[in-house]
Scaffold this motif. Structure first.
Motif, PDB file in Angstrom:
ATOM      1  N   UNK A   1      95.995 -21.863  -3.744  1.00 29.30           N
ATOM      2  CA  UNK A   1      95.992 -20.590  -3.022  1.00 29.30           C
ATOM      3  C   UNK A   1      94.622 -19.920  -3.102  1.00 29.30           C
ATOM      4  N   UNK A   2      94.241 -19.292  -2.000  1.00 29.71           N
ATOM      5  CA  UNK A   2      92.956 -18.597  -1.952  1.00 29.71           C
ATOM      6  C   UNK A   2      92.924 -17.455  -2.976  1.00 29.71           C
ATOM      7  N   UNK A   3      94.082 -16.804  -3.156  1.00 29.27           N
ATOM      8  CA  UNK A   3      94.154 -15.763  -4.185  1.00 29.27           C
ATOM      9  C   UNK A   3      94.787 -16.377  -5.430  1.00 29.27           C
ATOM     10  N   UNK A   4      93.953 -16.505  -6.437  1.00 28.63           N
ATOM     11  CA  UNK A   4      94.399 -17.051  -7.727  1.00 28.63           C
ATOM     12  C   UNK A   4      93.635 -16.290  -8.817  1.00 28.63           C
ATOM     13  N   UNK A   5      93.826 -16.675 -10.062  1.00 26.81           N
ATOM     14  CA  UNK A   5      93.210 -15.894 -11.148  1.00 26.81           C
ATOM     15  C   UNK A   5      91.692 -15.825 -10.999  1.00 26.81           C
ATOM     16  N   UNK A   6      91.095 -16.984 -10.690  1.00 25.85           N
ATOM     17  CA  UNK A   6      89.624 -17.022 -10.607  1.00 25.85           C
ATOM     18  C   UNK A   6      89.122 -16.154  -9.448  1.00 25.85           C
ATOM     19  N   UNK A   7      89.793 -16.259  -8.292  1.00 24.91           N
ATOM     20  CA  UNK A   7      89.264 -15.505  -7.136  1.00 24.91           C
ATOM     21  C   UNK A   7      89.464 -14.008  -7.328  1.00 24.91           C
ATOM     22  N   UNK A   8      90.553 -13.608  -8.001  1.00 25.98           N
ATOM     23  CA  UNK A   8      90.752 -12.174  -8.261  1.00 25.98           C
ATOM     24  C   UNK A   8      89.604 -11.646  -9.122  1.00 25.98           C
ATOM     25  N   UNK A   9      89.260 -12.409 -10.153  1.00 22.41           N
ATOM     26  CA  UNK A   9      88.140 -11.973 -11.012  1.00 22.41           C
ATOM     27  C   UNK A   9      86.842 -11.924 -10.215  1.00 22.41           C
ATOM     28  N   UNK A  10      86.648 -12.922  -9.332  1.00 29.32           N
ATOM     29  CA  UNK A  10      85.412 -12.942  -8.543  1.00 29.32           C
ATOM     30  C   UNK A  10      85.352 -11.787  -7.544  1.00 29.32           C
ATOM     31  N   UNK A  11      86.496 -11.473  -6.940  1.00 26.20           N
ATOM     32  CA  UNK A  11      86.519 -10.360  -5.980  1.00 26.20           C
ATOM     33  C   UNK A  11      86.191  -9.059  -6.718  1.00 26.20           C
ATOM     34  N   UNK A  12      86.787  -8.891  -7.888  1.00 25.50           N
ATOM     35  CA  UNK A  12      86.508  -7.685  -8.672  1.00 25.50           C
ATOM     36  C   UNK A  12      85.022  -7.604  -9.022  1.00 25.50           C
ATOM     37  N   UNK A  13      84.450  -8.756  -9.347  1.00 24.33           N
ATOM     38  CA  UNK A  13      83.028  -8.792  -9.747  1.00 24.33           C
ATOM     39  C   UNK A  13      82.107  -8.388  -8.585  1.00 24.33           C
ATOM     40  N   UNK A  14      82.394  -8.867  -7.381  1.00 25.55           N
ATOM     41  CA  UNK A  14      81.442  -8.623  -6.280  1.00 25.55           C
ATOM     42  C   UNK A  14      81.628  -7.246  -5.622  1.00 25.55           C
ATOM     43  N   UNK A  15      82.826  -6.640  -5.776  1.00 23.69           N
ATOM     44  CA  UNK A  15      83.043  -5.343  -5.111  1.00 23.69           C
ATOM     45  C   UNK A  15      82.209  -4.251  -5.775  1.00 23.69           C
ATOM     46  N   UNK A  16      81.672  -3.360  -4.981  1.00 29.58           N
ATOM     47  CA  UNK A  16      80.993  -2.185  -5.531  1.00 29.58           C
ATOM     48  C   UNK A  16      82.055  -1.206  -6.037  1.00 29.58           C
ATOM     49  N   UNK A  17      81.648  -0.218  -6.839  1.00 28.29           N
ATOM     50  CA  UNK A  17      82.595   0.814  -7.257  1.00 28.29           C
ATOM     51  C   UNK A  17      83.110   1.516  -6.002  1.00 28.29           C
ATOM     52  N   UNK A  18      84.412   1.674  -5.900  1.00 24.53           N
ATOM     53  CA  UNK A  18      84.983   2.278  -4.692  1.00 24.53           C
ATOM     54  C   UNK A  18      85.218   1.262  -3.581  1.00 24.53           C
ATOM     55  N   UNK A  19      84.738   0.026  -3.773  1.00 26.42           N
ATOM     56  CA  UNK A  19      84.932  -1.018  -2.764  1.00 26.42           C
ATOM     57  C   UNK A  19      86.403  -1.400  -2.660  1.00 26.42           C
ATOM     58  N   UNK A  20      86.792  -1.971  -1.520  1.00 29.20           N
ATOM     59  CA  UNK A  20      88.214  -2.209  -1.240  1.00 29.20           C
ATOM     60  C   UNK A  20      88.559  -3.699  -1.199  1.00 29.20           C
ATOM     61  N   UNK A  21      89.785  -4.000  -1.619  1.00 24.97           N
ATOM     62  CA  UNK A  21      90.351  -5.342  -1.444  1.00 24.97           C
ATOM     63  C   UNK A  21      91.647  -5.181  -0.644  1.00 24.97           C
ATOM     64  N   UNK A  22      91.685  -5.768   0.544  1.00 24.08           N
ATOM     65  CA  UNK A  22      92.881  -5.695   1.401  1.00 24.08           C
ATOM     66  C   UNK A  22      93.582  -7.044   1.373  1.00 24.08           C
ATOM     67  N   UNK A  23      94.886  -7.026   1.131  1.00 26.65           N
ATOM     68  CA  UNK A  23      95.644  -8.279   1.057  1.00 26.65           C
ATOM     69  C   UNK A  23      96.968  -8.120   1.793  1.00 26.65           C
ATOM     70  N   UNK A  24      97.176  -8.948   2.808  1.00 24.24           N
ATOM     71  CA  UNK A  24      98.439  -8.927   3.558  1.00 24.24           C
ATOM     72  C   UNK A  24      99.023 -10.337   3.585  1.00 24.24           C
TER      73      UNK A  24
ATOM     74  N   UNK B   1      93.499  -2.269  -2.595  1.00 23.51           N
ATOM     75  CA  UNK B   1      93.046  -1.775  -3.903  1.00 23.51           C
ATOM     76  C   UNK B   1      91.661  -1.176  -3.729  1.00 23.51           C
ATOM     77  N   UNK B   2      91.363  -0.193  -4.568  1.00 22.78           N
ATOM     78  CA  UNK B   2      90.013   0.381  -4.556  1.00 22.78           C
ATOM     79  C   UNK B   2      89.432   0.248  -5.958  1.00 22.78           C
ATOM     80  N   UNK B   3      88.305  -0.427  -6.019  1.00 18.74           N
ATOM     81  CA  UNK B   3      87.692  -0.779  -7.313  1.00 18.74           C
ATOM     82  C   UNK B   3      87.204   0.467  -8.056  1.00 18.74           C
ATOM     83  N   UNK B   4      87.655   0.622  -9.321  1.00 16.22           N
ATOM     84  CA  UNK B   4      87.225   1.767 -10.131  1.00 16.22           C
ATOM     85  C   UNK B   4      86.029   1.389 -10.984  1.00 16.22           C
TER      86      UNK B   4
END
Ligand SMILES: C[S@@+](CC[C@H](N)C(=O)[O-])C[C@H]1O[C@@H](n2cnc3c(N)ncnc32)[C@H](O)[C@@H]1O
Length: 220
Positions: A136-159, A217-220
């Motif tokens: 799956x594209x969304x897995x433990x590693x990709x969640x950590x990577x998405x969190x890493x690359x997002x700026x503070x306040x950056x968004x993750x949209x998942x449908x 989600x909005x990155x804190x």
């Protein structure tokens, strides 16, 4: 549900401004290296036929959009859609581009920490069987990577229309990346007519009356 057949755009269409192969990208991906400016950069993983990136980039001309699609034919199709949507302004600098390739290594190594405005993942392939879940594209590693690359306040949209995928993702995020904060439900766009859908898979779900689970989600 099987996917409908897709056509490559005609060879006469010059896609060079809107389609790159992953091997031809700059080492580090940013608005500066891809678009030559400092506008906020949004990334879509798995663009499919490219409807979201085409409409979102037209609606948000002050942001840049990078669509990553692993199937070359779909990446080319999306690039063709982007190009046709700009028919009225062919000379203007595009604010959207498709990349043909795998999003995973890009997220892992090629994007500066704390730099991305938003990551969009709409209707990722479900990989139903338990033993295939790691694909799956969304897995433990990709969640950590998405969190890493997002700026503070950056968004993750998942449908997704797969309840198990949705629940699994929400659980993984709560456990692995509390910096994402609480899940914010996203509303379906008002369906005044049949064209009010954001992606082709959203349209299919609506046509077949399949429920869709949407979160931001909005990155804190
Ligand atoms: C089910 S389709 C959804 C397409 C589109 N988002 C929509 O909602 O209509 C999922 C897409 O993700 C692409 N994909 C799967 N794994 C990927 C990866 N690792 N990197 C980039 N794209 C990927 C697939 O090729 C496919 O086009």
């Amino acid at each position: 549900m099987p996917r409908s057949p897709i056509k490559r755009p005609p060879a006469s269409l010059d896609l060079s401004k809107v389609l790159r192969h992953v091997d031809d990208l700059p080492e580090k991906l940013s608005s500066e290296s891809l678009f030559g400016n400092n506008a906020p950069l949004e990334i879509e993983i798995g663009s499919g036929k490219g409807l979201f990136i085409t409409t979102a980039s037209a609606d948000n001309p002050k942001h840049n959009f990078l669509g990553v699609e692993i199937m070359a034919k779909y990446a080319a199709h999306s690039a063709g859609r982007l190009l046709r949507s700009r028919r009225d302004a062919p000379e203007s600098t595009p604010n959207a581009m498709m990349v043909s390739g795998n999003a995973e290594p890009l997220l892992k190594d090629r994007i500066k920490e704390n730099s991305i405005e938003a990551v969009h993942v709409y209707f990722p392939d479900p990989w139903w069987k338990k033993r295939h879940r790691k694909r799956r594209v969304i897995n433990e590693a990709s969640i950590r990577n998405i969190s890493k690359v997002l700026r503070l306040g950056g968004r993750f949209h998942f449908w997704t229309d797969v309840l198990d995928y949705f629940e699994n993702t929400v659980e993984m995020i709560a456990e692995l990346t509390p910096e994402f904060g609480v899940p914010i439900p996203e509303e379906e766009a008002a369906a005044d007519h049949d064209l009010d859908y954001r992606t082709h898979f959203e349209r299919r779900s609506r046509q077949h009356q399949i429920p869709v689970y949407r979160v931001r989600y909005e990155r804190h």
